[in-house]
Design an enzyme around this catalytic site. Sequence first.
Site, PDB file in Angstrom:
ATOM      1  N   ASP A 113      35.906 108.705 -86.208  1.00 29.88           N
ATOM      2  CA  ASP A 113      37.313 108.955 -86.073  1.00 29.88           C
ATOM      3  C   ASP A 113      37.857 107.898 -85.326  1.00 29.88           C
ATOM      4  O   ASP A 113      37.380 107.492 -84.082  1.00 29.88           O
ATOM      5  CB  ASP A 113      37.846 110.245 -85.677  1.00 29.88           C
ATOM      6  CG  ASP A 113      39.451 110.314 -85.394  1.00 29.88           C
ATOM      7  OD1 ASP A 113      40.039 110.648 -86.492  1.00 29.88           O
ATOM      8  OD2 ASP A 113      39.657 110.155 -84.210  1.00 29.88           O
ATOM      9  N   SER A 167      68.478 116.692 -88.976  1.00 31.53           N
ATOM     10  CA  SER A 167      69.760 116.898 -89.485  1.00 31.53           C
ATOM     11  C   SER A 167      69.725 117.481 -91.041  1.00 31.53           C
ATOM     12  O   SER A 167      68.575 117.228 -91.692  1.00 31.53           O
ATOM     13  CB  SER A 167      70.810 115.606 -89.554  1.00 31.53           C
ATOM     14  OG  SER A 167      71.060 115.410 -88.333  1.00 31.53           O
ATOM     15  N   GLY A 168      70.554 118.018 -91.636  1.00 36.30           N
ATOM     16  CA  GLY A 168      70.498 118.617 -92.898  1.00 36.30           C
ATOM     17  C   GLY A 168      70.262 120.118 -93.100  1.00 36.30           C
ATOM     18  O   GLY A 168      70.147 120.691 -94.067  1.00 36.30           O
ATOM     19  N   HIS A 169      70.341 120.873 -91.990  1.00 33.88           N
ATOM     20  CA  HIS A 169      70.073 122.222 -91.750  1.00 33.88           C
ATOM     21  C   HIS A 169      71.326 123.047 -91.306  1.00 33.88           C
ATOM     22  O   HIS A 169      71.353 123.975 -91.003  1.00 33.88           O
ATOM     23  CB  HIS A 169      68.884 122.492 -91.086  1.00 33.88           C
ATOM     24  CG  HIS A 169      67.680 121.875 -91.333  1.00 33.88           C
ATOM     25  ND1 HIS A 169      67.145 121.775 -92.689  1.00 33.88           N
ATOM     26  CD2 HIS A 169      66.964 120.966 -90.718  1.00 33.88           C
ATOM     27  CE1 HIS A 169      66.086 121.287 -92.651  1.00 33.88           C
ATOM     28  NE2 HIS A 169      65.712 120.562 -91.412  1.00 33.88           N
ATOM     29  N   HIS A 175      62.599 121.365 -95.999  1.00 36.62           N
ATOM     30  CA  HIS A 175      62.476 120.131 -96.404  1.00 36.62           C
ATOM     31  C   HIS A 175      62.031 119.559 -97.913  1.00 36.62           C
ATOM     32  O   HIS A 175      61.373 118.646 -97.649  1.00 36.62           O
ATOM     33  CB  HIS A 175      61.819 119.260 -95.130  1.00 36.62           C
ATOM     34  CG  HIS A 175      61.970 119.669 -93.751  1.00 36.62           C
ATOM     35  ND1 HIS A 175      61.389 120.632 -93.186  1.00 36.62           N
ATOM     36  CD2 HIS A 175      62.934 119.299 -92.933  1.00 36.62           C
ATOM     37  CE1 HIS A 175      62.006 120.762 -91.725  1.00 36.62           C
ATOM     38  NE2 HIS A 175      62.815 119.813 -91.848  1.00 36.62           N
ATOM     39  N   THR A 218      52.054 109.542 -84.263  1.00 38.94           N
ATOM     40  CA  THR A 218      51.457 110.976 -83.536  1.00 38.94           C
ATOM     41  C   THR A 218      50.609 110.755 -82.222  1.00 38.94           C
ATOM     42  O   THR A 218      50.538 111.480 -81.271  1.00 38.94           O
ATOM     43  CB  THR A 218      50.723 111.720 -84.944  1.00 38.94           C
ATOM     44  OG1 THR A 218      51.423 112.034 -85.679  1.00 38.94           O
ATOM     45  CG2 THR A 218      50.059 112.945 -84.074  1.00 38.94           C
ATOM     46  N   SER A 219      49.859 109.710 -82.490  1.00 39.63           N
ATOM     47  CA  SER A 219      48.959 109.521 -81.357  1.00 39.63           C
ATOM     48  C   SER A 219      49.775 108.855 -80.041  1.00 39.63           C
ATOM     49  O   SER A 219      49.263 109.593 -78.867  1.00 39.63           O
ATOM     50  CB  SER A 219      47.760 108.472 -81.595  1.00 39.63           C
ATOM     51  OG  SER A 219      48.484 107.042 -81.941  1.00 39.63           O
ATOM     52  N   GLY A 258      45.577 102.535 -91.228  1.00 36.82           N
ATOM     53  CA  GLY A 258      45.021 100.975 -90.510  1.00 36.82           C
ATOM     54  C   GLY A 258      45.909 100.646 -89.312  1.00 36.82           C
ATOM     55  O   GLY A 258      45.675  99.494 -88.744  1.00 36.82           O
TER      56      GLY A 258
END
Length: 598
Positions: free
Chosen positions: A572, A57-59, A228, A465-466, A421
């Site tokens: 990684d 939201s905000g657009h 943003h 994200t993972s 972490g």
Amino acid sequence: MSRKHFINDATHLVDTALQSLTVTNPNVALDAQSKIIYRRPSSGDLTQVSIVSGGGSGHEPSFAGMVGPGLLSAAVAGTIFASPSAEQIRVGITSRVDTSQGILVVVMNYTGDVLNFGMAVEKAKASGLRVEMVVVGDDVGVGRAKAGKVGRRGIAGTVLVLKIAGALAAQGRRLDEVARVARLVSENLVSVGASLEHVHVPGRSADGDANNDDALGRGEVEIGMGIHNEAGSERAELDLPQLVSKMLAQLLDPKDKDRAFLNLNSNEVVLLINNLGSVSVLELGAITTEVASQLASKYGIRPVRVIAGTFMTSLNGLGFSISLLNVVNTDVGGPGMIELLDAAAEVTGWSAPIRKETWEAKNEATRTDESTAADQEQELLKPSGLAMDKDQSQAKLASALERVIAAEPEVTRYDTVVGDGDCGIGLKRGAEAILKHLQQHPFTGDAVSDLSAIVPVVESTMDGTSGALYAIFLNALVHALRSHAPGEATTAVWAESLRQSCDALSKYTPARPGDRTLVDALYPFVQVLEQTGEVKKAAEAARKAADETKGMEASLGRSVYVGGKGFEQVPDPGAFGLACLFGGLAGAKVSEEGWESI
């Protein structure tokens, strides 16, 4: 009430703003729980491809203000400047629009939006729906060098993609045609913005604004600022003619190789001037005149359509953006881009008015039936006929999950060095949840239904994200396995399905081997499994690739922002954790000394 906003509660603000759309447009209804604005069903509706979009939201008026006949079928809203969840989007796709002719999902190129919409799309595909997704990146404010693999951000030009695709869908055209034209518009579109101030988000203290190190100085303008509050390409003290000249150069100068995304070689060009929220109507008129004048005098461009107004804001952003669309042949027969742009759309966020007949119809129909989504969930769990050894398969998976749980301290240590972490904890939480699920719901021996039952566990317990990447991959794997049913779930079937899932995942993330992500372990495993048919060799390849990420500088993910030399010390975390899972599948055990050879 704060000195910045009449409503300072961001949650209440979003909820009531969405509700207002049902007041101003009788065509639409609101699913308040999922924050979805959708078209009310009507007996007079033409069966058509449904178009779904959305984002933070905000657009406003994007995207919810563009739901209605001739444009969007539904829009899914997140909190301010944050993507809606995959579950919200799934509800929108599967049960708030007509799915009979397929669904086109259009999303702007922001990582959270692409991943969450992508996860929902793959889940919808796995349930048997026909869904296409188009990602729009029209912003030239950040050039190729800085944008890297992520690519251009999506900004106001996205509205033109939605309008043209919506008009084509309203004519009853096929899903493949609507998706193709949407991509064509996106590929022929460039935009850039500029702003005099950063915006203020409701609910945040306004007292520190004046002391903000990122605040623009008096007389400064930020060129290329995102929607943003993201930084642009530069700050400068310019008057309006100078500013417009610089913005048009970023859009049109073929010598600027960092931003030469589009060659405007058409005789027809559409110009969109978009208000970012706080520019007065009077001043926006002056800006429009300046842009049109310079286009004609410096570039010989006289747009066939000039559209000026408020279409995609950044809350109360004191700025504007310029978008240019190169009008090309749609190659679908019949309507061209201009005809589709001119077509009526009965929405509050576009220039066409609501018809008198619509007000008088007093349509109060809603879509509240959850049975469609529930039926689709049950459909996924039905036996597919793709058979596997249930006891052996469950034992191997349990062993792999236990290997991941045992590796958590090691993964956490690595992620503490190069991330925030939480990678090890997230993997452990997901593994423990799947083990608990297997205890309560043992495998049946049907590969598709057994995997389908695990996917919601991953979606609900693994965040970040993972988690989104794993969920997209597994949903795509369900879809790929189903294409092999009935039959036997051989190693070759799994290998081919895993490769197809990698292909699906690549649509939603630019991550590839060498970027220092979990993909560094995933791709080698799949490639070697497909080549050899041996899980042990595939797991060894994944572990070797994960080890080789030590010393590899990250191109994507949180490690990019952490900085320092930690990447030289540890592999990684995501790639290592996934390699542990594959090792467990191949029979590797864990001891106090660490990983045993496979």
